[in-house]
Design an enzyme around this catalytic site. Structure first.
Site, PDB file in Angstrom:
ATOM      1  N   GLY A  22     -61.852  64.046 -16.937  1.00  8.11           N
ATOM      2  CA  GLY A  22     -62.953  64.774 -16.338  1.00  8.11           C
ATOM      3  C   GLY A  22     -64.033  63.820 -15.861  1.00  8.11           C
ATOM      4  N   LYS A 215     -73.848  79.376 -28.349  1.00  7.62           N
ATOM      5  CA  LYS A 215     -75.238  79.158 -27.934  1.00  7.62           C
ATOM      6  C   LYS A 215     -75.517  79.706 -26.530  1.00  7.62           C
ATOM      7  CE  LYS A 215     -74.301  75.117 -25.387  1.00  7.62           C
ATOM      8  NZ  LYS A 215     -74.545  73.744 -24.995  1.00  7.62           N
TER       9      LYS A 215
END
Lengths: 382, 382
Positions: A22, A215
């Site tokens: 990535g 979150k």
């Protein structure tokens, strides 16, 4: 001179080879840290491969730009990458002979990526996932680390924390949490830790990973708070109640005994939650959602410059939580989730914040009512 | 009509009489909540006395302004107080026959205030302290609640939480924590709880109270972070490490067994810490301190419009923590603290954030070095 050459040969031969899978905003920031450490720590091979999905930027290949100019001009402009970070356009080439894999791609690409890598991964290699997300699987809740582990047959740690990429890349002091065990966890700590990037190890990796996903739901609530023009008291209450729901959710979905309360006090827990509720993109888009009434899809296109809203988590979680309600609505959705929800303790009343965020985002509930849902929160107790 | 009169008489005779000792920004905000509840809940006498230190505001007495216009124009302008909140200029008059006392005055006035009240407090009365601060006493660390309890011989609870007064007064959703036991804690919860002010009870009142004091040290660190131009990652790390030091400090200074970890997850813990690190006045002044290099005294005068920096806590705590260093410096300071520091576990290394804030604020250490002190924090562990 001879001694130096031998030393270099020794290091090349013995150091662990790192491959970053990535090269987005966070991937490039972490490449800077790993590259700097690999350049000086004999535990690692100096050159760090970074798999870059090839694209053209102003007429040049992105891999060429990175390898010549040492900057990811598209996803982390303005930050120099170490020269030993080598952009590689083919995943299989980048992964060749690697001992350590850093997975840092969007959630939706993980299945395809590990499928490509299968059969090209060295035995005894280890991975760490920086990916935020969760899956629904036949057997229940699926972690991204599980998906990687099962596909590639290697040990997988996780790295989560209060780590907005642009701030990390600019060497602003922060902390992070490696969730993992033994030597692999220590090795990854050594790979990432810098004077301004302080890494703790938690032997509670599933909770660490779930924190990183959950979150994002709370951050939507924080964005609503901002959109409604409310202040720091309300924001703090949302963060606290969100944290309580995160803790409770982890205990329900993992087995209670394996969830350590201390994990929520690490950077991956309360600190990442705070950062995301003040600075993250879910917060930003949710604020605009509350103010403008535009759809999330529309705002994502307008505001995120090609990045995705971290909404998949929200959808998945909220589906789990609102299951009982959805059963009444239609059997298709119910069937889809049937395998997961053997645990009857899950109800919207138990997770009023998660549920209310979902209803506002995807079921047309008015954002102005969001806080009403928190008035009688189970966390208020007696 | 007769029935209504009887009912009113009954309520007056049976309801608990409330006296608010203090009428500043927070005192006036809490008067609004208590006044609204007392007006409708037969548990309380309808009229709520508020002791107001008399002063002239544009040619009128402040008590007269409050009683006629129902607004504390000096300390909470723009917010209507319920008409049943009665400003009383003499403390002894305000306290007469009261069953419930709400102490909400600056720390430095508490000794004088309780001395005045002594002998004028009804037997069986109960108090709640909203005051942030700590004392050094001969026997160790002294809580404000202890000071009130010892002076007046009554039960003392505490109320702490993420409660910036102006936001509470404007009915923005928030939470708060009553630290106390049994019926008194429940009575105070009933007195304060509103649809947008959600109260939990914690049976760990000493920790609740210490949280309210200690957060102000962390907020200075948060202000430095802002002053140095750092972002949300760094702020979150400071908040987290501050929370760790608060937990550790409570366990050292109270007896470890009586400190409950859950208390730090209540509004008085993590939530108040977040609010204070983003919105509080210690944060604001510390940001300016980092940016301008002016002294704290100077900034207090310039920025706080008559309010005091909550710095007494910082000084007191830091003195405790830097004791070992101070012993070398001179016997006077050492002697002053000798009674307190029987516990040898206190060292600057154990509380790097508290210590570093103190050094920057009062010993001329450069704010730019503040984060250096956090690099090898004991909370990072292995």
């Amino acid at each position: 001179m001879l001694a130096l050459t031998s030393l270099r040969y020794f290091r090349t031969a013995m150091g662990k080879r790192v491959c970053i899978v990535g090269s987005g905003n966070w991937g490039s920031a972490i490449a800077k840290l790993a590259g700097l450490n690999a350049a000086t720590n004999p535990l690692f091979e100096k050159n760090v491969n970074m798999w870059v999905y090839e694209e053209m930027v102003e007429g040049r290949k992105l891999t060429e730009i990175i390898n010549q100019d040492h900057e990811n001009v598209k996803y982390l402009p303005g930050v120099k990458l170490p020269e030993n970070v080598i952009a590689v356009p083919e995943l299989v080439d980048a992964a060749k002979d690697a001992d350590l894999f850093i997975f840092v791609i969007p959630h939706q690409f993980i299945a395809r990526t590990v499928a490509t890598m299968k059969g090209h991964v060295k035995e005894g290699a280890a991975a760490i996932s920086l990916i935020k997300g969760i899956n629904i699987t036949d057997s229940g809740l699926g972690l991204i680390s599980d998906e990687i582990r099962e596909a590639l047959g290697i040990d997988v740690s996780v790295l989560m924390g209060a780590n907005i990429a642009n701030e990390v890349a600019r060497d602003q002091f922060c902390e992070s949490t490696v969730g993992g065990f033994g030597e692999n966890a220590k090795t990854f700590k050594a790979l990432f830790q810098r004077p301004t990037f302080r890494v703790s190890i938690s032997e509670d990796p599933k909770t660490v990973e779930l924190c990183g996903a959950l979150k994002n739901i709370v951050a939507c609530g924080a964005g609503f708070c901002d959109g409604l023009g409310l202040g720091d008291n309300t924001k703090a209450a949302i963060i606290r109640l969100g944290l309580m729901e995160m803790m409770d959710f982890c205990k329900v979905f993992l087995s209670e005994g394996e969830v350590k309360n201390q994990t929520f006090m690490e950077s991956c827990g309360v600190a990442d939650l705070i950062t995301t509720c003040y600075g993250g993109r879910n917060r930003k888009v949710s604020e605009a959602f509350a103010k403008t009434g535009k759809s999330l899809d529309e705002l994502e296109k307008e505001m995120l410059n090609g990045q995705k809203l971290q909404g998949c988590v929200l959808k998945t979680l909220a589906q789990l939580i609102t299951f009982s309600k959805r059963v009444e609505k239609g059997p298709e959705t119910a069937r889809e989730l049937q395998g997961v929800l053997t645990n009857k303790k899950i109800s919207p009343e138990r997770f009023p914040l998660f549920t209310s965020v979902f209803k506002c985002c995807y079921e047309g509930a008015p954002v102005a009512d969001f806080l009403k849902a928190l008035e009688n929160h189970p966390a208020h107790g007696n």
